[in-house]
Design a protein around this motif. Structure first.
Motif, PDB file in Angstrom:
ATOM      1  N   ARG A   7       0.839  -1.271   0.081  1.00  0.00           N
ATOM      2  CA  ARG A   7       0.050  -0.089  -0.035  1.00  0.00           C
ATOM      3  C   ARG A   7       0.726   1.306   0.028  1.00  0.00           C
ATOM      4  O   ARG A   7       0.597   2.189  -0.735  1.00  0.00           O
ATOM      5  CB  ARG A   7      -0.826  -0.103   1.221  1.00  0.00           C
ATOM      6  CG  ARG A   7      -1.926  -0.958   1.179  1.00  0.00           C
ATOM      7  CD  ARG A   7      -3.029  -0.891   2.284  1.00  0.00           C
ATOM      8  NE  ARG A   7      -3.998  -1.812   2.142  1.00  0.00           N
ATOM      9  CZ  ARG A   7      -3.878  -2.907   2.919  1.00  0.00           C
ATOM     10  NH1 ARG A   7      -2.996  -3.265   3.729  1.00  0.00           N
ATOM     11  NH2 ARG A   7      -4.896  -3.995   2.711  1.00  0.00           N
ATOM     12  N   GLU A  73      -5.883  -5.804  -4.720  1.00  0.00           N
ATOM     13  CA  GLU A  73      -7.300  -5.863  -5.184  1.00  0.00           C
ATOM     14  C   GLU A  73      -7.711  -7.270  -4.879  1.00  0.00           C
ATOM     15  O   GLU A  73      -8.696  -7.381  -4.410  1.00  0.00           O
ATOM     16  CB  GLU A  73      -7.232  -5.689  -6.849  1.00  0.00           C
ATOM     17  CG  GLU A  73      -7.042  -4.095  -6.945  1.00  0.00           C
ATOM     18  CD  GLU A  73      -6.791  -3.884  -8.698  1.00  0.00           C
ATOM     19  OE1 GLU A  73      -6.908  -5.164  -9.317  1.00  0.00           O
ATOM     20  OE2 GLU A  73      -6.605  -2.992  -9.109  1.00  0.00           O
ATOM     21  N   GLU A  76      -8.536  -7.350  -1.058  1.00  0.00           N
ATOM     22  CA  GLU A  76      -9.761  -6.661  -0.860  1.00  0.00           C
ATOM     23  C   GLU A  76     -11.053  -7.322  -1.401  1.00  0.00           C
ATOM     24  O   GLU A  76     -11.940  -7.332  -0.621  1.00  0.00           O
ATOM     25  CB  GLU A  76      -9.741  -5.250  -1.456  1.00  0.00           C
ATOM     26  CG  GLU A  76     -11.072  -4.390  -1.098  1.00  0.00           C
ATOM     27  CD  GLU A  76     -10.902  -2.901  -1.727  1.00  0.00           C
ATOM     28  OE1 GLU A  76     -11.403  -3.052  -3.063  1.00  0.00           O
ATOM     29  OE2 GLU A  76     -10.427  -1.930  -1.094  1.00  0.00           O
ATOM     30  N   ARG A  77     -10.881  -7.923  -2.651  1.00  0.00           N
ATOM     31  CA  ARG A  77     -12.078  -8.881  -2.818  1.00  0.00           C
ATOM     32  C   ARG A  77     -12.287 -10.054  -1.847  1.00  0.00           C
ATOM     33  O   ARG A  77     -13.371 -10.179  -1.713  1.00  0.00           O
ATOM     34  CB  ARG A  77     -11.779  -9.391  -4.580  1.00  0.00           C
ATOM     35  CG  ARG A  77     -12.696 -10.392  -5.107  1.00  0.00           C
ATOM     36  CD  ARG A  77     -14.054  -9.391  -5.128  1.00  0.00           C
ATOM     37  NE  ARG A  77     -14.986 -10.172  -5.662  1.00  0.00           N
ATOM     38  CZ  ARG A  77     -15.287 -10.362  -6.883  1.00  0.00           C
ATOM     39  NH1 ARG A  77     -14.583  -9.884  -7.866  1.00  0.00           N
ATOM     40  NH2 ARG A  77     -16.556 -11.366  -7.244  1.00  0.00           N
ATOM     41  N   GLY A  91     -15.905  -3.512   0.486  1.00  0.00           N
ATOM     42  CA  GLY A  91     -15.131  -3.249  -0.730  1.00  0.00           C
ATOM     43  C   GLY A  91     -15.113  -1.905  -1.241  1.00  0.00           C
ATOM     44  O   GLY A  91     -15.651  -0.855  -0.719  1.00  0.00           O
ATOM     45  N   THR A  92     -14.861  -1.916  -2.557  1.00  0.00           N
ATOM     46  CA  THR A  92     -14.854  -0.453  -3.218  1.00  0.00           C
ATOM     47  C   THR A  92     -15.523  -0.684  -4.507  1.00  0.00           C
ATOM     48  O   THR A  92     -15.732  -1.651  -5.240  1.00  0.00           O
ATOM     49  CB  THR A  92     -13.511  -0.278  -3.730  1.00  0.00           C
ATOM     50  OG1 THR A  92     -12.605   0.078  -2.443  1.00  0.00           O
ATOM     51  CG2 THR A  92     -13.293   0.908  -4.469  1.00  0.00           C
TER      52      THR A  92
END
Length: 290
Positions: A7, A73, A76-77, A91-92
């Motif tokens: 990050r 990603e 996060e998924r 999530g986003t």
């Protein structure tokens, strides 16, 4: 190697500054710099070229960034999918919106979505339909509102039609055509136009309409915002063709129906391959057109 180090690397690469990256990550700069140096030592490569005024990824850093973004990603998924399994959506959601969207009230739609799913981070992106289609196909965007000519649905993504509109001619209130109820496309052939950039979907629909009618037109000005397009028309420098819903009530402007004018279709597009829980929740909240 830790996800947090990844990050930090992504933040520095995007901010082009260790100071701004530290602010974005809510850490002191010394801690962020230490973590990146430790990662460089572990990998045996230099990820960033640094000077007192400039920071940019090295070739090794650019290669690392591709995989770092993919790993973040994926992490996060994994969190979002496990939360969705027990009924929580997180999530986003990355949403692309063209500047001439008319079929949805974007602010109201996002407001309702946020109230229903407050754990989802929303990333709103502006741009063009072609860019959005590529981003969805590459996994960099979840959902987008597109505006395309009436030549078939977008390729490589799942989609559904939101609205279909015939363009109107927009002229200044002082123009010779102002106040007319209906004109032919040929009535505009000798006019100077303002339009979106050549090759973009926002312009292609008008180019196709003139070509189908065997007519030529002069695009004297190119612009990427409807505000600038309408300002130029208001000054009686040019005319344009736009969906009627994007033209405000304005005493300086006049709209005229055009026989044989271009048709623009708005689509809602998303990835048909394993869409995220947030994307599915957003799509589920969009009512189909009546």
């Amino acid at each position: 190697m830790e996800l947090q180090q990844m990050r930090y690397v992504v933040a520095v690469a995007e901010e082009r500054s260790f100071t701004r990256a530290a602010e974005r990550c809510f850490v002191v700069q010394s801690a962020l710099s230490h973590q990146i140096k430790a990662l460089e030592h572990e990998l045996g490569v230099t990820l960033f070229a640094r000077s007192s005024r400039r920071v940019e990824p090295t070739p090794a850093g650019r290669a690392f960034l591709l995989q770092a973004r993919a790993s973040l990603e994926a992490a996060e998924r994994a969190v979002a999918d496990s939360a969705a399994a027990i009924g929580r959506i997180s999530g986003t959601l990355t949403l692309g919106v063209i500047p001439t969207v008319t079929a949805l009230d974007i602010a109201a739609t996002l407001g309702a979505f946020h109230r229903a799913h407050p754990e989802v981070r929303i990333a709103l992106r502006g741009g063009g339909s072609d860019t959005f289609v590529s981003a969805i196909a590459d996994g960099r965007m979840d959902v987008a509102v597109l505006g395309l000519p009436d030549t078939g649905p977008p390729q490589g993504v799942a989609s559904r039609v939101l609205a279909r509109q015939r363009h109107v001619a927009v002229v200044s209130s002082h123009h010779r055509l102002a106040g007319r109820k209906r004109i032919e496309l040929a009535d505009l052939a000798g006019e100077a136009f303002v339009d979106f950039a050549q090759g973009t979907p926002g312009r292609t629909q008008s180019d196709l309409a003139f070509r189908a009618a065997g007519l030529r037109r002069e695009v004297a000005f190119e612009a990427m915002s409807t505000e600038l397009i309408l300002d130029l028309v208001r000054e009686d420098l040019v005319v344009t063709l736009l969906p009627p819903a994007v033209v405000p009530e304005d005493p300086g402007l006049s709209t005229v129906t055009v026989a044989g004018g271009p048709t623009r279709i708005e689509y809602l597009a998303w990835s048909g391959f394993n869409p995220s829980p947030a994307a599915l929740a957003f799509l589920g909240g969009i009512q189909p057109p009546k």
